[in-house]
Design an enzyme around this catalytic site. Structure first.
Site, PDB file in Angstrom:
ATOM      1  N   LYS A  79      -4.799  15.029   9.132  1.00 48.70           N
ATOM      2  CA  LYS A  79      -6.122  14.794   9.722  1.00 48.70           C
ATOM      3  C   LYS A  79      -6.121  13.335  10.192  1.00 48.70           C
ATOM      4  CE  LYS A  79      -9.879  13.223   9.425  1.00 48.70           C
ATOM      5  NZ  LYS A  79     -10.338  12.222  10.420  1.00 48.70           N
ATOM      6  N   GLU A  90      -3.852   4.856  -0.319  1.00 49.64           N
ATOM      7  CA  GLU A  90      -3.526   3.547   0.280  1.00 49.64           C
ATOM      8  C   GLU A  90      -4.827   3.016   0.866  1.00 49.64           C
ATOM      9  OE1 GLU A  90      -0.702   1.940   0.183  1.00 49.64           O
ATOM     10  OE2 GLU A  90       0.652   3.506  -0.530  1.00 49.64           O
ATOM     11  N   CYS A 124      -4.350  -3.498   7.061  1.00 46.03           N
ATOM     12  CA  CYS A 124      -4.733  -3.606   5.644  1.00 46.03           C
ATOM     13  C   CYS A 124      -4.016  -4.783   5.007  1.00 46.03           C
ATOM     14  CB  CYS A 124      -4.380  -2.322   4.911  1.00 46.03           C
ATOM     15  SG  CYS A 124      -2.664  -1.866   5.139  1.00 46.03           S
ATOM     16  N   GLU A 130     -12.994  -7.098   3.767  1.00 40.52           N
ATOM     17  CA  GLU A 130     -11.958  -7.103   4.809  1.00 40.52           C
ATOM     18  C   GLU A 130     -12.574  -7.516   6.139  1.00 40.52           C
ATOM     19  OE1 GLU A 130     -10.585  -2.872   4.412  1.00 40.52           O
ATOM     20  OE2 GLU A 130      -8.673  -3.822   4.810  1.00 40.52           O
TER      21      GLU A 130
END
Ligand code: NAP
Length: 491
Positions: A188, A264, A298, A395
């Site tokens: 997906k 993750e 990331c 982030e």
């Protein structure tokens, strides 16, 4: 010539990529015929529409993966390896087309997109090599009464969910080990960047992946569609890459049927520069750690902690390099930094910088969104960032470097560890003993010591704390798709 080295000559044609769902080796429309628009973040122009899967379509993909599972698990490891190796060569043969596609739907600079295609293809090569190394073990039980035999078996039908920031590499990092281990899967991809995944499905079919072994489902309703898959008893594995927030939600859902999970998740990487560091090397590393993918990684360095003795020098040199980057349409060969992926990401970055400036940060370069079509924000360096600024805690996912000075090693380590995340940390020092000592103290799954890049298919990638569970890449990544079966036996 072995089958795996036969190369096709045709490059990929982005306009010719199928836009449907890939289920059981067949391209088809979504039930009800709904579609989702895809656009180019550099121009905001349409890239066409893709199928919008329903719960029913999602479960059809589970059925296809389940039907193909037994045969694929039985397929000789060498055969699985040959197919993956062929996929590796096909990706390289189509690298330019794939890179252009990635750049168009994600916005990243073409050079970054080319780097991604090579990195992504390497996961197929690495796991082609690993497919024949699902090695178990045998030992005598300590009591001497029996043997302990341990065999690794495929975990089963796997749901793979990927983010938009590395549309090819995050897919191959999951499909490679899943197939190598003998699992069938449903991918997906992120709704922002589905075209690369659809192109990958074609490549895998061309490489000889049997029908139903890899299925691709795109949907605007990931919650209900993935939820239904996770409640289906045929699904045994969830491998997710994305935000910590969505990861938490999926872990809760997967707990209902005790689905095996690899996660993750997000990062908030510190980049620590000690007073004895080679400052020019640290700036080179910072440019990679911060600006690969325009900061949308990331692993992106989020918080720069620089010793007070070298703080001004590092800041000035970094600002000069960041300020000189050409910001433009990702596909232009001269572009160093493309746009952010969408308007929401742009607004988030604007909000972070405004908040930091309000709290006293100085802008050395950048600091204002560009007045043009597309979602462009310039490379930005902020100094004297106050500790309560939002961008030190979340982030940034954009081209903004936030600098804070420190005095002692203990202070640097404490600030670096002051986060719920623990994916990667960067350290620059010429003193290797200090580098290793600090590496041991940093709460992160990965440490880059005097380097701006950690990603490598042969290394275990992953985080601690709320950056994730499990590892991708290396042999570790293969075992995420395997179950250890213990057989107690006498002979
Ligand atoms: P995201 O919003 O968490 O989405 C990731 C994927 O999850 C997408 O395919 C998304 O689909 C899907 N999704 C969203 N809500 C869902 C739900 N309720 N149920 C099931 N699936 C759902 O993350 P993103 O914005 O795409 O990616 C950026 C994030 O990924 C950052 O936090 C980054 O740090 C992280 N990341 C981590 C790694 C790593 O290796 N640790 C690597 C790359 C990125 P839609 O697109 O349809 O929303």
């Amino acid at each position: 010539m072995p089958e795996s080295t036969v190369l096709p000559s045709a490059a990929i044609d982005p306009a010719a990529i199928p836009r449907g769902l890939f289920i059981g080796g067949v391209w088809r429309e979504a039930t009800g015929g709904k579609t989702i628009p895809v656009s180019d973040p550099s121009t905001e122009e349409s890239l066409g529409k893709i199928a919008d899967a329903t719960v029913e379509d999602g479960l059809a993909a589970v059925a296809a993966a389940s039907e193909a599972a037994a045969d694929w698990a039985k397929t000789a490891p060498r055969k699985r390896a040959d197919i993956l190796m062929k996929a590796f060569h096909l990706m390289l043969a189509k690298a330019d087309g794939l890179a252009e596609l990635i750049s168009r739907e994600n916005g990243k600079a073409l050079a970054d997109a080319k780097g991604e295609v090579n990195y992504a293809a390497e996961f197929f090569r690495w796991y082609a090599e690993e497919a024949v190394r699902m090695i178990g073990d045998i030992s005598m039980a300590p009591g001497g009464a029996n043997r302990i035999v341990v065999q690794y078996q495929p975990v089963g039908v796997s749901v793979l969910i990927t983010p938009w920031n590395f549309p090819a590499a995050m897919a191959t990092r999951k499909i490679g080990p899943a197939l190598a281990a003998g699992c069938t899967c449903i991918l997906k991809p992120a709704t922002e960047t589905p075209l690369t995944a659809l192109a990958m499905a074609e490549i895998l079919a061309e490489a000889g992946v049997p029908k139903g072994v890899v299925n691709v489902v795109t949907t605007s309703k990931p919650g209900p569609v993935i939820g239904a898959m996770l409640r289906d008893r045929r699904v045994r594995k969830l491998s997710f890459t994305g935000s910590t927030e969505v990861g938490r939600r999926l872990l809760a859902e997967a707990s209902q049927s005790v689905v095996n999970c690899s996660m993750e998740l997000g990062g908030n990487a510190p980049f620590v520069v000690f007073e004895d560091a080679d400052i020019d090397a640290a700036v080179d590393g910072a440019m990679i750690a911060k600006m690969r993918n325009g900061g949308e990684a990331c692993t992106a360095a989020n918080r720069f902690y620089v010793h007070e003795a070298v703080y001004r020098e590092f800041a000035a040199k970094l600002a000069a390099r960041m300020g000189a980057m050409r910001v433009d349409d990702g596909r232009l060969p001269t572009t160093a930094c493309g746009p952010l992926v969408n308007r929401a990401s742009l607004e988030k970055v604007i909000g972070f910088v405004d908040d930091a400036v309000k709290r006293g940060a100085n802008v050395l370069t950048g600091g204002k969104a560009l007045d043009r079509r597309g979602f462009f924000y310039p490379p930005t360096v902020l100094t004297d960032v106050a500790k309560d600024s939002a961008l030190l805690h979340d982030e940034i996912f954009g081209p903004v470097a936030a600098l804070v000075a420190f005095k002692t090693e203990d202070e640097a380590v404490a600030m670096a560890n002051d986060t719920e995340y623990g994916l990667v940390s960067y350290v620059y020092t010429k003193d290797l003993a200090r580098g290793l000592r600090v590496a041991e103290r940093l709460e992160a799954g990965m440490i880059a010591l005097n380097r701006g890049l950690v990603s490598d298919p042969a290394a275990p990638f992953g985080g601690v704390k709320q950056s994730g569970l499990g590892r991708e890449g290396a042999h570790h990544g293969l075992l995420e798709f395997a179950e250890a079966k213990y057989i107690a036996t006498n002979w």
